[in-house]
Design a protein around this motif. Structure first.
Motif, PDB file in Angstrom:
ATOM      1  N   PRO A 136       0.415  -1.806  -0.186  1.00 11.12           N
ATOM      2  CA  PRO A 136       0.114  -0.151   0.156  1.00 11.12           C
ATOM      3  C   PRO A 136       0.534   1.238  -0.277  1.00 11.12           C
ATOM      4  CG  PRO A 136      -0.084  -0.731   1.966  1.00 11.12           C
ATOM      5  CD  PRO A 136       0.843  -2.042   1.731  1.00 11.12           C
ATOM      6  N   LEU A 137       1.152   2.609  -0.086  1.00  6.47           N
ATOM      7  CA  LEU A 137       0.778   3.801  -0.169  1.00  6.47           C
ATOM      8  C   LEU A 137       1.115   4.295   1.066  1.00  6.47           C
ATOM      9  CD1 LEU A 137      -1.316   6.012  -2.344  1.00  6.47           C
ATOM     10  CD2 LEU A 137       0.984   5.150  -2.893  1.00  6.47           C
ATOM     11  N   PRO A 138       2.822   4.272   0.948  1.00  8.23           N
ATOM     12  CA  PRO A 138       3.356   4.845   2.442  1.00  8.23           C
ATOM     13  C   PRO A 138       2.153   5.798   3.215  1.00  8.23           C
ATOM     14  CG  PRO A 138       5.108   4.919   1.193  1.00  8.23           C
ATOM     15  CD  PRO A 138       3.262   4.190   0.055  1.00  8.23           C
ATOM     16  N   PRO A 139       2.188   6.133   4.639  1.00  7.60           N
ATOM     17  CA  PRO A 139       1.544   6.848   5.150  1.00  7.60           C
ATOM     18  C   PRO A 139       1.932   8.015   5.275  1.00  7.60           C
ATOM     19  CG  PRO A 139       2.268   4.229   7.446  1.00  7.60           C
ATOM     20  CD  PRO A 139       2.827   4.592   5.406  1.00  7.60           C
ATOM     21  N   GLY A 140       1.536   9.155   4.994  1.00  5.50           N
ATOM     22  CA  GLY A 140       1.955  10.805   4.350  1.00  5.50           C
ATOM     23  C   GLY A 140       1.647  11.403   3.235  1.00  5.50           C
ATOM     24  N   VAL A 141       2.233  10.314   2.079  1.00  7.09           N
ATOM     25  CA  VAL A 141       1.711   9.680   0.771  1.00  7.09           C
ATOM     26  C   VAL A 141       0.091  10.490  -0.084  1.00  7.09           C
ATOM     27  CG1 VAL A 141       1.927   9.295  -1.371  1.00  7.09           C
ATOM     28  CG2 VAL A 141       3.087   8.718  -0.114  1.00  7.09           C
ATOM     29  N   VAL A 142      -0.152  11.794  -0.331  1.00  8.99           N
ATOM     30  CA  VAL A 142      -0.766  12.036  -0.953  1.00  8.99           C
ATOM     31  C   VAL A 142      -0.904  12.125  -2.486  1.00  8.99           C
ATOM     32  CG1 VAL A 142      -2.369  14.677  -1.054  1.00  8.99           C
ATOM     33  CG2 VAL A 142      -0.981  14.494   1.092  1.00  8.99           C
ATOM     34  N   VAL A 143      -2.578  11.425  -2.519  1.00 11.38           N
ATOM     35  CA  VAL A 143      -3.426  10.994  -3.513  1.00 11.38           C
ATOM     36  C   VAL A 143      -3.142  12.760  -3.569  1.00 11.38           C
ATOM     37  CG1 VAL A 143      -3.889   9.620  -6.009  1.00 11.38           C
ATOM     38  CG2 VAL A 143      -2.348   8.921  -3.653  1.00 11.38           C
ATOM     39  N   LEU A 144      -3.235  12.882  -5.333  1.00 12.25           N
ATOM     40  CA  LEU A 144      -3.739  14.186  -5.831  1.00 12.25           C
ATOM     41  C   LEU A 144      -4.878  13.779  -7.217  1.00 12.25           C
ATOM     42  CD1 LEU A 144      -5.008  16.991  -5.769  1.00 12.25           C
ATOM     43  CD2 LEU A 144      -3.369  17.839  -6.735  1.00 12.25           C
ATOM     44  N   ASP A 145      -5.883  14.047  -7.662  1.00  7.31           N
ATOM     45  CA  ASP A 145      -6.393  13.333  -8.726  1.00  7.31           C
ATOM     46  C   ASP A 145      -7.471  14.634  -9.487  1.00  7.31           C
ATOM     47  OD1 ASP A 145      -8.532  12.629 -10.533  1.00  7.31           O
ATOM     48  OD2 ASP A 145      -8.564  10.408  -9.579  1.00  7.31           O
TER      49      ASP A 145
ATOM     50  N   GLU B   3      -5.380  24.292  -0.349  1.00  9.00           N
ATOM     51  CA  GLU B   3      -5.524  22.675   0.694  1.00  9.00           C
ATOM     52  C   GLU B   3      -4.622  21.890  -0.081  1.00  9.00           C
ATOM     53  OE1 GLU B   3      -9.612  22.135  -1.323  1.00  9.00           O
ATOM     54  OE2 GLU B   3      -9.839  23.944  -1.813  1.00  9.00           O
ATOM     55  N   ILE B   4      -3.740  21.674  -0.770  1.00  9.38           N
ATOM     56  CA  ILE B   4      -2.253  20.999  -0.975  1.00  9.38           C
ATOM     57  C   ILE B   4      -1.536  20.564  -0.125  1.00  9.38           C
ATOM     58  CG2 ILE B   4      -1.368  19.931  -3.007  1.00  9.38           C
ATOM     59  CD1 ILE B   4      -3.416  21.228  -5.577  1.00  9.38           C
ATOM     60  N   PRO B   5      -1.213  20.031   0.504  1.00 10.66           N
ATOM     61  CA  PRO B   5      -0.044  20.121   1.142  1.00 10.66           C
ATOM     62  C   PRO B   5       1.590  20.852   1.247  1.00 10.66           C
ATOM     63  CG  PRO B   5      -0.785  18.014   1.528  1.00 10.66           C
ATOM     64  CD  PRO B   5      -1.720  18.720   0.804  1.00 10.66           C
ATOM     65  N   ILE B   6       2.204  20.948   1.696  1.00  9.92           N
ATOM     66  CA  ILE B   6       3.543  21.368   0.825  1.00  9.92           C
ATOM     67  C   ILE B   6       4.210  20.673   2.348  1.00  9.92           C
ATOM     68  CG2 ILE B   6       5.748  22.926   2.153  1.00  9.92           C
ATOM     69  CD1 ILE B   6       3.769  25.291   1.619  1.00  9.92           C
ATOM     70  N   GLY B   7       4.945  20.184   2.326  1.00  8.38           N
ATOM     71  CA  GLY B   7       6.185  19.138   3.272  1.00  8.38           C
ATOM     72  C   GLY B   7       5.672  17.695   2.370  1.00  8.38           C
ATOM     73  N   GLN B   8       4.569  17.594   1.914  1.00  6.87           N
ATOM     74  CA  GLN B   8       4.345  15.517   2.523  1.00  6.87           C
ATOM     75  C   GLN B   8       4.597  15.283   0.758  1.00  6.87           C
ATOM     76  OE1 GLN B   8       0.294  16.480   4.200  1.00  6.87           O
ATOM     77  NE2 GLN B   8       1.129  14.705   4.092  1.00  6.87           N
TER      78      GLN B   8
ATOM     79  N   ASP C  88       6.255  18.992  -3.164  1.00  6.97           N
ATOM     80  CA  ASP C  88       7.231  17.906  -3.630  1.00  6.97           C
ATOM     81  C   ASP C  88       5.863  16.738  -4.637  1.00  6.97           C
ATOM     82  OD1 ASP C  88       8.736  15.504  -3.576  1.00  6.97           O
ATOM     83  OD2 ASP C  88       8.557  15.315  -1.607  1.00  6.97           O
ATOM     84  N   ALA C  89       5.698  17.535  -5.324  1.00  2.10           N
ATOM     85  CA  ALA C  89       4.794  16.271  -6.682  1.00  2.10           C
ATOM     86  C   ALA C  89       5.458  15.682  -7.169  1.00  2.10           C
ATOM     87  CB  ALA C  89       3.471  17.359  -7.502  1.00  2.10           C
ATOM     88  N   VAL C  90       4.912  14.518  -7.888  1.00  2.00           N
ATOM     89  CA  VAL C  90       5.015  13.291  -8.681  1.00  2.00           C
ATOM     90  C   VAL C  90       4.135  13.114  -9.857  1.00  2.00           C
ATOM     91  CG1 VAL C  90       5.360  11.621  -7.090  1.00  2.00           C
ATOM     92  CG2 VAL C  90       6.803  11.450  -9.301  1.00  2.00           C
ATOM     93  N   ASN C  91       4.464  12.839 -11.330  1.00  2.00           N
ATOM     94  CA  ASN C  91       3.063  13.057 -12.050  1.00  2.00           C
ATOM     95  C   ASN C  91       3.503  11.016 -11.908  1.00  2.00           C
ATOM     96  OD1 ASN C  91       1.452  12.411 -14.086  1.00  2.00           O
ATOM     97  ND2 ASN C  91       2.877  12.566 -15.384  1.00  2.00           N
ATOM     98  N   LEU C  92       1.938  10.432 -12.091  1.00  2.68           N
ATOM     99  CA  LEU C  92       2.549   9.073 -12.406  1.00  2.68           C
ATOM    100  C   LEU C  92       1.882   8.602 -13.765  1.00  2.68           C
ATOM    101  CD1 LEU C  92       1.369   6.627 -11.095  1.00  2.68           C
ATOM    102  CD2 LEU C  92      -0.509   6.165 -11.520  1.00  2.68           C
TER     103      LEU C  92
END
Length: 120
Positions: free
Chosen positions: A23-32, A61-66, A91-95
Motif C-alpha cells: 500500500p501507499l506509505p503513510p503521509g503520501v497524498v494522492v491528488l486526482d 488545500e494542497i499540502p507542503i512538505g508531504q 513535492d509532487a510527482v506525476n503518475l
C-alpha cells in the motif's frame, strides 16, 4: 492552461506504477485532477479530488512538505498539475500513464455508489 511561472525550465518528476509502493506509505497524498464524472467512475481510495483547472485557486488545500502523487486518466493533465505544484513548492510527482496504468496493473480503486470501479 495553468500558469507555470518558472516550471518549464526543469523536468517534471514522474514515477511508473510499478515503482509506487502498495500500500501507499503513510503521509503520501494522492491528488486526482480529473473531472467529476471520471472521479466518480473510479479513483484511488483516500485520494483528494481537485480538477485540474481548480488547482491554482485551491493551492492552499494542497499540502507542503508531504509527497504528492498526482494522477489523471493517462498522465497529461497530471503532468501539468505536477509542474505547477513543483513551481509552487510542493513535492509532487506525476503518475506515468495515469489511472489507465494503475487499472492495468490491477491496483485497487473505489467508485462512487455501488458501481464497479473503472477508469472513465
Amino acid at each position: 492552461m495553468l500558469d507555470y511561472v518558472g516550471a518549464m525550465d526543469k523536468a517534471i518528476s514522474e514515477i511508473h506504477v510499478d515503482d509506487v509502493p502498495a500500500p501507499l506509505p503513510p503521509g503520501v497524498v494522492v491528488l486526482d485532477v480529473r473531472e467529476q464524472f471520471e472521479w466518480e467512475a473510479g479513483h484511488i481510495e483516500h485520494a483528494v479530488h481537485v480538477p485540474l483547472m481548480q488547482v491554482p485557486q485551491r493551492l492552499d488545500e494542497i499540502p507542503i512538505g508531504q509527497p504528492i502523487l498526482v494522477v489523471c486518466k493517462v498522465g497529461s493533465r497530471s503532468a501539468q498539475a505536477t509542474g505547477f505544484l513543483q513551481a509552487n513548492g510542493r513535492d509532487a510527482v506525476n503518475l506515468a500513464g495515469g489511472m489507465m496504468s494503475w487499472e492495468y496493473a490491477g491496483r485497487a480503486m473505489v467508485a462512487s455508489g455501488d458501481a464497479e470501479p473503472m477508469v472513465a
